[in-house]
Design an enzyme around this catalytic site. Structure first.
Site, PDB file in Angstrom:
ATOM      1  N   PHE A  71       0.844  -1.105   0.217  1.00 51.48           N
ATOM      2  CA  PHE A  71       0.001  -0.008  -0.049  1.00 51.48           C
ATOM      3  C   PHE A  71       0.972   1.336  -0.084  1.00 51.48           C
ATOM      4  O   PHE A  71       0.620   2.141  -0.402  1.00 51.48           O
ATOM      5  CB  PHE A  71      -1.011  -0.133   1.189  1.00 51.48           C
ATOM      6  CG  PHE A  71      -0.314   0.391   2.377  1.00 51.48           C
ATOM      7  CD1 PHE A  71       0.421  -0.163   3.144  1.00 51.48           C
ATOM      8  CD2 PHE A  71      -0.723   1.940   2.793  1.00 51.48           C
ATOM      9  CE1 PHE A  71       1.107   0.307   4.523  1.00 51.48           C
ATOM     10  CE2 PHE A  71       0.024   2.410   4.007  1.00 51.48           C
ATOM     11  CZ  PHE A  71       0.879   1.635   4.781  1.00 51.48           C
ATOM     12  N   LYS A  72       2.002   1.104   0.344  1.00 49.50           N
ATOM     13  CA  LYS A  72       2.982   2.415   0.485  1.00 49.50           C
ATOM     14  C   LYS A  72       3.077   3.093  -1.053  1.00 49.50           C
ATOM     15  O   LYS A  72       3.528   4.190  -1.015  1.00 49.50           O
ATOM     16  CB  LYS A  72       4.232   1.707   1.030  1.00 49.50           C
ATOM     17  CG  LYS A  72       4.274   1.579   2.578  1.00 49.50           C
ATOM     18  CD  LYS A  72       5.728   1.421   3.065  1.00 49.50           C
ATOM     19  CE  LYS A  72       5.167   1.363   4.532  1.00 49.50           C
ATOM     20  NZ  LYS A  72       4.848   0.036   4.964  1.00 49.50           N
TER      21      LYS A  72
END
Ligand SMILES: *Cc1c(COP(=O)(O)O)cnc(C)c1O
Length: 481
Positions: A122-123
């Site tokens: 998700f980064k």
């Protein structure tokens, strides 16, 4: 919009001033002076934007509430350039998917997919935007930045994929030699862009972090070589994450009188803090569930009011390694709000008490009850055994594979899901990144997205250096010109 420090420094700054900075000068974290409020009319308008124009346009609407020093047209273009189907795999960017689980009758649990970006965690959602913002702002200032970081996997690769080929930016990323998963090593070391420098340190992750600290503490070197960071305390990263709480809400509901809950696999409290910001703006969120692994610093706080940072020896190495933290670097932001934005008390807790005693206790503070009742927080913890069981059950009941961090989230979410309020578990990585545990749980290799076939065999570029800040400085100095 002006930004202030959680520790009360008198400066007030604009977005682009704090974009390239880390901590505030007094060691606090930046927050907006107040959260823009979303009225019922605004929320209906945002739902319309989501329905008709999609994620990038929604991102522009949300970001423009916080950014008034980039012309609107430029900001819109940066969002459109960042959130493309090409980069994030689907036109929804963050699609949701309902699961069959053991939740109470009428309680629906879904995954919100945040991990289809270039590095499958998700980064990327925030880092890809940060790369474009950095390039834009550095060009405007006619300046350069050398990003120095330490990674055990996800952050470093997300930063490198976001900054590769960007003008004005170089990345020097240290990682512990031979400690990342083969897939993670292949992801990072196969980047051959001239502005990306992989440095494998003969040591462990903490040694890498110590080197980064030592280099950053050499103020003369830091100034001369324009050293910066992209760690999770960066406000722009947090802000970018606020957007997918809105996108999740619009997908899980039909009208704006409904509520949803989110469960967030947490480490440094950056992701769930973005949920807190969305909730403070007025997004109808019921619960914000913080899920931890065996490193349960945050679960302990929400249960007891005691925030007790762990030493290196008490930090467990787990099968959800991106949540293996000893302290949660964004947590101060929430505590500041919990204490009704009392900066001197926040400073006392995070500076004096943590330094002196390694912990503080808000259990007897009457405001602590608000964490649950007013701010909607709940928490829970998951262990290796839970993780394996959750991965197995999810596969058996839905025929999909989830990664170890998402499994921690799902494990914690299911018993807390309420009838009539959709529970969205944020999917923070894809299982291929943590293949060994998936094999342990399911007896087979996780699915691999086609673009990652055979990456382990690609040529690699990595510099091996001893555990020495001087060696890293020398390397940086000889690669900046
Ligand atoms: C970084 C990360 C987390 C933790 O997120 P925080 O914002 O630090 O709480 C969880 N899961 C994965 C896969 C990550 O990479």
């Amino acid at each position: 919009m002006r930004y202030m420090s959680t520790r009360g420094h008198a400066d007030r700054k604009q977005f682009c001033e704090i974009l390239l900075e880390g901590l505030a000068p007094d060691g606090g974290l930046y927050l907006p002076e107040s959260y823009p409020q979303i009225s019922a009319i605004d929320l209906a308008k945002l739902r319309g934007v989501w329905n008709t124009q999609g994620y990038a346009a929604l991102a522009f609407e949300v970001l423009s509430l916080y950014i008034d020093d980039i012309p609107a047209q430029d900001l819109r273009e940066l969002c459109l350039k960042t959130y493309t189907k090409d980069c994030f795999g689907t036109s929804e960017i963050v699609p949701i998917k309902a699961l069959k689980t053991d939740a109470a009758p009428g309680a629906e649990v879904s995954l919100e997919a945040l991990s289809n970006g270039p590095t499958l965690a998700f980064k990327d959602m925030a880092m890809q935007l940060l790369g474009n913002l950095f390039e834009y702002e550095l060009a405007r200032r006619n300046a350069e930045l050398n990003i120095l970081g330490a990674t055990s996997g996800d952050t470093g690769s997300a930063a490198e994929y976001a900054m590769r080929g960007k003008k004005g930016v170089r990345v020097f990323m240290t990682s512990p030699l031979g400690r990342m998963s083969p897939f993670q090593q292949a992801q990072m070391f196969s980047l051959l862009d001239e502005n990306i420098h992989n440095i494998a340190i003969e040591g462990v992750f903490d040694d890498c972090q110590d080197i980064v600290k030592a280099v950053s503490n050499d103020l003369e070197f830091k100034r001369k070589y324009k050293i910066g960071t992209v760690n999770s305390i960066n406000w722009a990263r947090l802000l970018a994450q606020v957007v997918y709480y809105f996108a999740g809400y619009f997908q899980a509901t039909h009208n704006d009188s409904q509520k949803v809950s989110f469960c967030v696999p947490s480490g440094n409290f950056g992701n769930v803090c973005a949920g807190h910001v969305a909730r403070m703006m007025g997004l109808p969120i019921d619960q914000l569930v913080v899920a931890t692994n065996e490193n349960d610093v945050l679960d302990e706080f929400f249960r007891t009011g005691v925030y007790r940072v762990r030493g290196t020896a008490d930090t467990h190495e787990t099968s959800s390694p991106s949540m293996d933290i000893s302290k949660a670097s964004n947590f101060e932001r929430f505590v500041f709000d919990l204490l009704q934005r009392d900066a001197s008390q926040t400073k006392n807790l995070f500076h004096d008490q943590l330094n002196q005693k390694g912990q503080f206790d808000l259990g007897s503070n009457p405001l602590f009850a608000n964490a649950k009742s007013k701010f909607g927080f709940a928490s829970g913890k998951s262990t290796h055994t839970d993780r394996l069981k959750t991965i197995q059950e999810t596969y058996a009941n839905n025929h999909i594979m989830i990664d170890t961090h998402t499994a921690d989230g799902l494990k914690v979410a299911v018993p807390l899901a309420k009838p009539g309020i959709p529970m969205l578990v944020l999917e923070t990585a894809l299982p291929i990144k943590f293949a060994a545990t998936l094999v342990e749980a399911l007896g087979k290799e996780p699915d691999r997205p086609p673009k990652f076939e055979g990456i382990e065999a690609l040529p690699k570029r990595v510099m091996v250096l001893p555990q020495s800040a001087a060696a890293v400085k020398e390397y940086i100095a000889s690669h900046c010109n």
